[in-house]
Scaffold this active site. Sequence first.
Site, PDB file in Angstrom:
ATOM      1  N   SER A  52       0.843  -1.211   0.000  1.00 45.32           N
ATOM      2  CA  SER A  52       0.000   0.000   0.000  1.00 45.32           C
ATOM      3  C   SER A  52       0.870   1.250   0.000  1.00 45.32           C
ATOM      4  O   SER A  52       0.397   2.339  -0.300  1.00 45.32           O
ATOM      5  CB  SER A  52      -0.929   0.004   1.217  1.00 45.32           C
ATOM      6  OG  SER A  52      -0.183  -0.180   2.407  1.00 45.32           O
ATOM      7  N   ASP A  90       5.071  -7.774   2.860  1.00 50.97           N
ATOM      8  CA  ASP A  90       4.047  -7.963   1.830  1.00 50.97           C
ATOM      9  C   ASP A  90       4.724  -8.236   0.490  1.00 50.97           C
ATOM     10  O   ASP A  90       5.417  -7.361  -0.041  1.00 50.97           O
ATOM     11  CB  ASP A  90       3.226  -6.652   1.745  1.00 50.97           C
ATOM     12  CG  ASP A  90       1.871  -6.848   1.130  1.00 50.97           C
ATOM     13  OD1 ASP A  90       1.502  -7.999   0.862  1.00 50.97           O
ATOM     14  OD2 ASP A  90       1.170  -5.830   0.947  1.00 50.97           O
ATOM     15  N   LYS A 119       3.422 -12.053   3.391  1.00 50.16           N
ATOM     16  CA  LYS A 119       1.997 -12.098   3.014  1.00 50.16           C
ATOM     17  C   LYS A 119       1.900 -12.222   1.501  1.00 50.16           C
ATOM     18  O   LYS A 119       2.624 -11.528   0.783  1.00 50.16           O
ATOM     19  CB  LYS A 119       1.292 -10.825   3.496  1.00 50.16           C
ATOM     20  CG  LYS A 119      -0.158 -10.728   3.044  1.00 50.16           C
ATOM     21  CD  LYS A 119      -0.889  -9.606   3.745  1.00 50.16           C
ATOM     22  CE  LYS A 119      -0.815  -8.276   3.036  1.00 50.16           C
ATOM     23  NZ  LYS A 119      -1.359  -8.265   1.665  1.00 50.16           N
ATOM     24  N   GLU A 188      -9.775  -9.431   3.423  1.00 53.86           N
ATOM     25  CA  GLU A 188     -10.022  -8.031   3.047  1.00 53.86           C
ATOM     26  C   GLU A 188     -11.326  -7.882   2.258  1.00 53.86           C
ATOM     27  O   GLU A 188     -11.647  -8.706   1.402  1.00 53.86           O
ATOM     28  CB  GLU A 188      -8.851  -7.488   2.194  1.00 53.86           C
ATOM     29  CG  GLU A 188      -9.125  -6.056   1.709  1.00 53.86           C
ATOM     30  CD  GLU A 188      -7.907  -5.276   1.242  1.00 53.86           C
ATOM     31  OE1 GLU A 188      -6.785  -5.795   1.283  1.00 53.86           O
ATOM     32  OE2 GLU A 188      -8.117  -4.107   0.847  1.00 53.86           O
TER      33      GLU A 188
HETATM   34  O1  KIV Z   1      -0.558  -3.372   1.516  1.00 53.91           O
HETATM   35  C1  KIV Z   1      -1.262  -3.290   2.523  1.00 53.91           C
HETATM   36  O2  KIV Z   1      -1.161  -2.347   3.318  1.00 53.91           O
HETATM   37  C2  KIV Z   1      -2.238  -4.337   2.761  1.00 53.91           C
HETATM   38  C3  KIV Z   1      -3.320  -4.033   3.735  1.00 53.91           C
HETATM   39  C4  KIV Z   1      -4.408  -3.307   3.039  1.00 53.91           C
HETATM   40  C5  KIV Z   1      -3.784  -5.230   4.417  1.00 53.91           C
HETATM   41  O3  KIV Z   1      -2.191  -5.360   2.148  1.00 53.91           O
END
Ligand code: KIV
Length: 270
Positions: A52, A90, A119, A188
């Site tokens: 994000s 992520d 993730k 989500e």
């Molecule tokens: O990238 C991010 O911040 C996310 C959140 C929205 C869970 O994946």
Amino acid sequence: MSMQSAPIGNKVTVRTIREMKGVEPITMVTAYDALFAGIFDGEVEMILVGDSLSMSFFAEPDTLSATMEQMLYHTKAVCKGAKRSLVVFDMPFGSYTHPQQALENAVSVYRETCAEAIKIEGGREKAETVRVLSENGIAVLAHIGLMPQSVRAEGGYRIQGKTTEEAIRLLEDAKILEEAGAFGLLLEGMKSEVAAKITEAVGIPTIGIGAGNGTDGQVLVWSDMFGFFEAFKPKFVKRYLDGADLIREGLRRYREEVKSRAFPDEEHSY
Ligand code: KIV
């Protein structure tokens, strides 16, 4: 009167998170640098270095531009600040298109940063990837429901689980990913009832965003929750501060004092 929790005393690990299911709600926020990670550290169980950051800090229209190089850079910074909260990396778009690529990239995450989990977005189609990662000692948080990395293929962001078929598919995906070895699920943008059903049906913790109050925990993007990101505010975002207004107020006071020569005064001069 608002109830404030005490800071977290011990280092949070993947095991801690697993053991919190059904015991205590789990808190997670994003962070992208050492300064804010240091402030958030120990206040929440988990810190997500989310892709994000492309939207909130690079003003991109979606998350797809994030690269492994950028995510590693930001995670290294977060690691300087996060000593107690569990750091989750992520995996960016295109970094886990097949299990071997996912494994190579996840190994570089473990080698180069302090992240203790990664993730990835995807349902049953990512089960093999989750299995390969888990079998090789990588803790995986599997992200299902609204998946921002699919925004272009889907033609927009759409709340999931509105039909019975979709709800059943999400529930099946959750079970398949648990079976494949995911240590947790990120849910989500889905109907609250579906997220609650998934949470009941699996033995691993679920962390929700825009998924109602029936999950084992919640995650928010920090610049959304503290009112720094002003371009738009999705319905699920609750603003706990008006950050941008506070900054502007401070800047105006500074500007006035510089213009009027009230700053620097004796106290702030040598
Ligand atoms: O990238 C991010 O911040 C996310 C959140 C929205 C869970 O994946």
